[in-house]
Motif scaffolding. Structure first.
Motif, PDB file in Angstrom:
ATOM      1  N   PHE A  76       0.818  -1.212   0.000  1.00 26.69           N
ATOM      2  CA  PHE A  76       0.000   0.000   0.000  1.00 26.69           C
ATOM      3  C   PHE A  76       0.853   1.264   0.000  1.00 26.69           C
ATOM      4  CE2 PHE A  76      -3.420  -2.833   0.587  1.00 26.69           C
ATOM      5  CZ  PHE A  76      -4.519  -2.165   0.113  1.00 26.69           C
ATOM      6  N   ASN A  80       0.514   4.041  -2.796  1.00 23.48           N
ATOM      7  CA  ASN A  80       0.240   5.407  -2.366  1.00 23.48           C
ATOM      8  C   ASN A  80       1.264   6.381  -2.946  1.00 23.48           C
ATOM      9  OD1 ASN A  80      -0.979   7.509  -1.035  1.00 23.48           O
ATOM     10  ND2 ASN A  80       0.011   7.092   0.942  1.00 23.48           N
ATOM     11  N   TYR A  81       2.543   6.055  -2.743  1.00 24.67           N
ATOM     12  CA  TYR A  81       3.580   6.976  -3.200  1.00 24.67           C
ATOM     13  C   TYR A  81       3.725   7.015  -4.720  1.00 24.67           C
ATOM     14  CZ  TYR A  81       4.910   7.675   1.653  1.00 24.67           C
ATOM     15  OH  TYR A  81       4.890   8.001   2.979  1.00 24.67           O
ATOM     16  N   PHE A  85      -2.982   4.740  -6.221  1.00 28.73           N
ATOM     17  CA  PHE A  85      -4.129   5.076  -5.384  1.00 28.73           C
ATOM     18  C   PHE A  85      -3.903   6.465  -4.816  1.00 28.73           C
ATOM     19  CE2 PHE A  85      -5.100   0.468  -3.847  1.00 28.73           C
ATOM     20  CZ  PHE A  85      -5.630   0.200  -5.090  1.00 28.73           C
ATOM     21  N   LYS A  86      -4.988   7.190  -4.622  1.00 24.01           N
ATOM     22  CA  LYS A  86      -4.862   8.412  -3.823  1.00 24.01           C
ATOM     23  C   LYS A  86      -5.542   8.147  -2.503  1.00 24.01           C
ATOM     24  CE  LYS A  86      -4.949  12.736  -5.207  1.00 24.01           C
ATOM     25  NZ  LYS A  86      -5.433  13.946  -5.901  1.00 24.01           N
ATOM     26  N   LEU A  87      -4.752   7.970  -1.456  1.00 24.89           N
ATOM     27  CA  LEU A  87      -5.320   7.540  -0.184  1.00 24.89           C
ATOM     28  C   LEU A  87      -5.642   8.707   0.736  1.00 24.89           C
ATOM     29  CD1 LEU A  87      -3.053   4.449   0.408  1.00 24.89           C
ATOM     30  CD2 LEU A  87      -5.432   4.433  -0.321  1.00 24.89           C
ATOM     31  N   THR A  90      -2.833  11.710   5.906  1.00 26.42           N
ATOM     32  CA  THR A  90      -2.948  11.119   7.225  1.00 26.42           C
ATOM     33  C   THR A  90      -2.180  11.980   8.216  1.00 26.42           C
ATOM     34  OG1 THR A  90      -1.054   9.717   6.683  1.00 26.42           O
ATOM     35  CG2 THR A  90      -3.227   8.745   6.444  1.00 26.42           C
ATOM     36  N   TYR A  94       2.306   7.886   6.488  1.00 29.38           N
ATOM     37  CA  TYR A  94       1.433   6.800   6.047  1.00 29.38           C
ATOM     38  C   TYR A  94       1.876   5.412   6.501  1.00 29.38           C
ATOM     39  CZ  TYR A  94      -1.388   3.669   3.342  1.00 29.38           C
ATOM     40  OH  TYR A  94      -2.220   2.651   2.998  1.00 29.38           O
ATOM     41  N   TYR A 220      -6.578   3.479   4.901  1.00 32.80           N
ATOM     42  CA  TYR A 220      -6.719   4.846   4.398  1.00 32.80           C
ATOM     43  C   TYR A 220      -7.621   5.621   5.347  1.00 32.80           C
ATOM     44  CZ  TYR A 220     -10.980   2.720   2.633  1.00 32.80           C
ATOM     45  OH  TYR A 220     -12.158   2.047   2.544  1.00 32.80           O
TER      46      TYR A 220
END
Lengths: 288, 400
Positions: A76, A80-81, A85-87, A90, A94, A220
C-alpha cells in the motif's frame, strides 16, 4: 493407585438427555461459567501446544509474524507513493498509520478466521474425547492475541523511525481492544459451530473479511462518500478498530457514542454466541 | 440402588445416512435449540435410522461390562453417549462418577510435539491439573514404555507406542468409570497382558469398566463380569459372558460372514483358559527359521494326555497338519498356571503366506479345550527352492 481409594468422592451426577444443554433461564449461564473456569488450564495448554507446534518445522519461525503485515503495508505504501491510489492525507506518516490500523484490524480478521476453523481442524478430538470445546475456540483466539502483542514491538519500531510519540492515553488501549476481542470471540463461537456443519463458512469468512477490510478505513483515512460513510458509522467492527487506532494517534475518543454502541453490541454478540455454542456443541459433534 | 454408577434408560440415537440431510437437520435442530425450543427427536425423518435403539442397562460399581457386536451394531455410539460426546435422542443416561474414556488412541496427540509435551496436553484434555500430571509423569512414561522416545515427536511413534501412551495417560487420570473402545486392536501381546493387569488393578480399587470389542478372545482375557450383545442397535443378549459370545458366534455364522483375517480364539471351558499367545520371531520368517508359539494358560484341573493339533493352511488347502501324537510326545497339563511351547522347526517354505491354527483337545479328543485360528504367517522370498516335506515340530508343557 491409592489416590483412588483415598479420594473423597465428590458425587457429581451427570444426566445426559435429549436437548440436554438447551434451556432458557439462569442455570445454563452458571453451567457455562463453571465449565469456562474449570477449563482455564486446558486453554493454556492448547495455546502453548499450538504456539510451539506452529513454527517447529519452519526456519524463519516467529519472524513470519512481522513479514506478513510489513508486506501488506509495503504494497500500500508503494501504491500510495507511486500515485496509483490516492489515499488522502494522514495525520502521521502513512507507513506508521497503515501498519497500526492493519495490526488492529488483523486482531479481528485473523482471530475470526482461526476461531472458525478451530473445531473442524481439531478433527477426531471433537468426536473422540469429551471436554469443554470452548477451549479450542478461545485458545485459537489467544494465538491471534499473542501475534498482536508481538506486532506491537514492530509498530513501536516504526513509530521510533518516524519519531512519532503516541499519546499517553495509549494506556487505555487494552480497554478499547477488549470489546473488539469479545466481539471476535462471540462471532468465532457462532462461526466455528457453523463451520462444523457447513464447510462453506470458512470461504464466506475469508471473502467477508477481505471485503470488510477495504470498506473499513483501515489502510486509508475515513471517506465521506455514501453509502460507505453510513456503513462505517454503523459497522461495530470498523468503529472498534478505528477507535483503538485513533486513541493511539490522537489520544482521544473521537466518537464516544459510537464506541459505546459498538461495545454494547460486542457484549450482546459475545454472550449470545457463547450460549449458542454451548447449546449446539453436542449436535455439532455428531456432524463435524 | 446406591452402587449403580451408570444407568441407561430407554436410550435411542439416530443418525442420518445422507450428508446433505445431515447438514439440513443439524441446522434445523440447532436453530430450534438456540431459540429455546426443544427438538422432538423421537421420530425418524427421511434418511435417518436408529443407530442405538431403546437400550437400557446398568453398570454397578467395580463391575467390568463387555459390549460386543458386529461393526455398526451401535456399541461405539453407545460408548460415545456414555461419555457425553453425543446426547441421546430418546431416553436418559445417568452417570454418577468421573468418567475416563479411551475411544480413539492418541486422539489428542499433536504429531509435531514430543511425547513429553503430548502427555501434558492430553492430560489437560482429560481434565488433569498440571500438578497431577507432574506427579504421575514418571509412572505414565514407565507404563507406556516410551522412556527412550520421550523427546521425539509422536509422529515418529509406532502404532504400538501410540496405544501404550494413550492408554497410560487415561488410566493414570484416575477415572472411576473407564470406557475403552477396541483399545487392544493394536499393541503387542506383552502390552495387552499389562493392560489387562492394569484393568484388573483398577477394578480392585473400585473402578467400573466398560469394554467395547469385537474380538471375543480379548474380551475373555479381560474377565468381564457381564456382557451385552448388540445387534442392529438393539440389545440382543445381556448376561453371562460365555453365553453372549456363543450367541455372537452363532449370529456371525447365520449371517454367513467369514472373518478370515480376524483372529478367532475360543476358550471353550472354564477349567482351562489361555490368557495370551505369543509368536516368536515377530518378524517375517526366513527359510530355516523356527517359529515358536507360546501359550500361557491357567488350568483349574489336571489334564492328562491332551492333544495339540496344529494346522497350516495355504489358500484353501491344508499344507500341513499334525498333533503331538505324531511325534510320540505325551503332554500333561497340571493344575495351575503354565505355558505350552510349540516350535515349528526349519520352516522351508518360500514366499509363503499361511494361516496357522492351533487346537488343544482333551484326552482322546473328548472335547476341545482351546481353539485358535488364522494367525497369518508370512515368510520372506528367497531364490532357492525346496520341497514340501513333513515339518519337525516339538511340543513342551511347563508348569509354573
Amino acid at each position: 493407585m491409592n489416590d483412588l481409594l483415598n479420594r473423597t468422592y465428590q458425587k457429581q451426577i451427570k444426566i445426559y438427555q435429549p436437548n440436554g444443554n438447551a434451556r432458557l433461564g439462569f442455570s445454563i449461564w452458571k453451567e457455562m461459567f463453571t465449565e469456562l473456569t474449570s477449563s482455564r488450564e486446558l486453554i493454556l495448554r492448547l495455546f502453548i501446544r499450538d504456539i510451539s507446534a506452529r513454527y517447529r518445522q519452519s526456519i524463519l519461525g516467529i519472524v513470519w509474524t512481522f513479514i506478513m503485515p510489513l508486506f501488506t503495508v509495503g504494497t500500500f505504501v508503494y501504491l500510495n507513493y507511486s500515485g496509483v491510489f490516492k489515499l488522502g492525507e494522514t495525520s502521521i506518516p502513512y507507513p506508521a498509520y497503515a501498519l497500526l490500523g492493519l495490526t488492529i484490524w488483523q486482531l479481528f480478521a485473523t482471530g475470526i478466521t482461526s476461531c472458525t476453523t478451530s473445531l473442524s481442524g481439531a478433527g477426531n478430538l471433537i468426536t473422540k474425547i469429551n471436554f469443554a470445546k470452548e477451549s479450542l475456540v478461545i485458545s485459537s483466539l489467544a494465538q491471534t492475541i499473542f501475534d498482536f502483542s508481538i506486532r506491537v514491538f514492530l509498530i513501536a519500531g516504526v513509530f521510533a523511525i518516524y519519531h512519532i510519540i503516541p499519546s499517553w492515553t495509549i494506556i487505555f488501549l487494552p480497554l478499547t481492544l477488549l470489546p473488539l476481542i469479545l466481539l471476535t470471540l462471540g462471532l468465532g463461537f457462532i462461526l466455528s459451530i457453523s463451520n462444523g456443519i457447513f464447510r462453506d463458512t470458512t470461504n464466506i469468512v475469508t471473502v467477508a473479511t477481505t471485503l470488510l477490510m477495504f470498506v473499513t478505513p483501515v489502510l486509508y483515512p475515513a471517506q465521506t462518500f455514501e453509502p460507505i460513510a453510513t456503513f462505517n458509522r454503523i459497522n461495530p467492527i470498523g468503529i472498534l478498530v478505528i477507535t483503538a487506532r485513533d486513541l493511539v494517534i490522537d489520544g482521544s475518543l473521537n466518537h464516544p457514542n459510537e464506541f459505546i454502541y459498538a461495545a454494547v453490541f460486542s457484549m450482546i454478540i459475545f454472550f449470545g454466541g457463547w450460549r449458542a455454542f454451548h447449546i449446539s456443541e453436542p449436535r455439532m459433534a455428531e456432524r463435524v | 440402588m446406591d452402587d449403580v454408577v451408570i444407568k441407561v434408560s430407554g436410550v435411542s440415537k439416530k443418525f442420518s445416512r445422507n450428508i446433505k440431510s445431515l447438514m439440513k437437520y443439524g441446522f434445523y435442530d440447532i436453530s430450534r435449540n438456540i431459540i429455546g425450543f426443544n427438538v422432538n427427536s423421537g421420530n425418524l425423518r427421511p434418511e435417518e435410522f436408529w443407530s442405538v435403539d431403546n437400550v437400557s442397562f446398568e453398570l454397578k460399581k467395580g463391575e467390568i461390562l463387555g459390549l460386543i457386536g458386529r461393526n455398526g451394531s451401535g456399541k461405539s455410539t453407545m460408548l460415545k453417549m456414555l461419555n457425553g460426546i453425543y446426547l441421546p435422542d430418546i431416553g436418559e443416561i445417568e452417570i454418577r462418577e468421573k468418567v475416563g474414556a479411551l475411544i480413539d488412541v492418541g486422539a489428542g496427540f499433536h504429531n509435531l510435539l514430543t511425547g513429553r509435551e503430548n502427555i501434558y496436553v492430553n492430560g489437560a484434555i482429560l481434565g488433569m491439573k498440571k500438578k497431577e500430571i507432574d506427579k504421575k509423569f514418571d509412572e505414565i512414561v514407565k507404563f507406556a514404555e516410551i522412556e527412550d522416545f520421550l523427546d521425539s515427536p509422536t509422529r515418529n511413534y509406532s502404532s504400538g507406542m501410540y496405544v501404550r501412551l494413550g492408554f497410560s495417560i487415561v488410566v493414570h487420570s484416575n477415572p472411576e468409570i473407564l470406557l475403552i473402545d477396541e483399545l487392544l486392536a493394536v499393541g503387542d501381546i506383552g502390552f495387552q497382558a499389562k493392560c489387562f493387569d492394569k484393568i484388573g488393578e483398577l477394578k480392585k480399587n473400585g473402578a467400573s469398566i466398560i469394554l467395547v470389542t469385537h474380538n471375543m478372545y480379548k474380551l475373555k482375557s479381560a474377565y468381564p463380569d457381564r456382557a451385552i450383545l448388540f445387534n442392529k442397535g438393539r440389545i440382543e443378549f445381556q448376561g453371562e459372558v460365555s453365553k453372549a459370545i456363543e450367541q455372537y458366534n452363532t449370529s456371525f455364522n447365520v449371517a454367513g460372514s467369514a472373518a478370515t483375517d480376524i483372529e478367532k480364539v475360543i476358550n471353550s471351558t472354564d477349567e482351562f483358559h489361555v490368557s495370551s499367545i505369543e509368536f516368536l520371531p515377530e518378524r517375517d520368517l526366513n527359510p530355516g527359521d523356527t517359529l515358536t508359539v507360546k501359550l500361557d494358560y491357567e488350568s483349574k484341573i489336571d489334564l492328562n494326555d491332551v492333544e495339540i493339533d496344529i494346522k497350516l493352511n495355504k489358500g484353501n488347502r491344508i499344507y500341513f497338519q499334525a498333533t503331538n501324537r505324531c511325534y510320540d510326545k505325551i503332554i500333561n497339563i497340571n493344575k495351575g498356571k503354565g505355558f505350552i511351547e510349540i516350535r515349528i522347526h526349519d520352516i522351508p517354505i518360500n514366499n509363503f503366506n499361511s494361516l496357522l491354527s492351533i487346537a488343544i483337545w482333551k484326552q482322546k479328543r473328548e472335547g476341545i479345550l482351546f481353539y485358535f485360528e488364522n494367525k497369518k504367517i508370512t515368510n520372506q522370498r528367497v531364490n532357492s527352492c525346496s520341497s514340501e516335506n513333513f515339518l519337525k515340530v516339538s511340543f513342551n508343557a511347563v508348569n509354573i
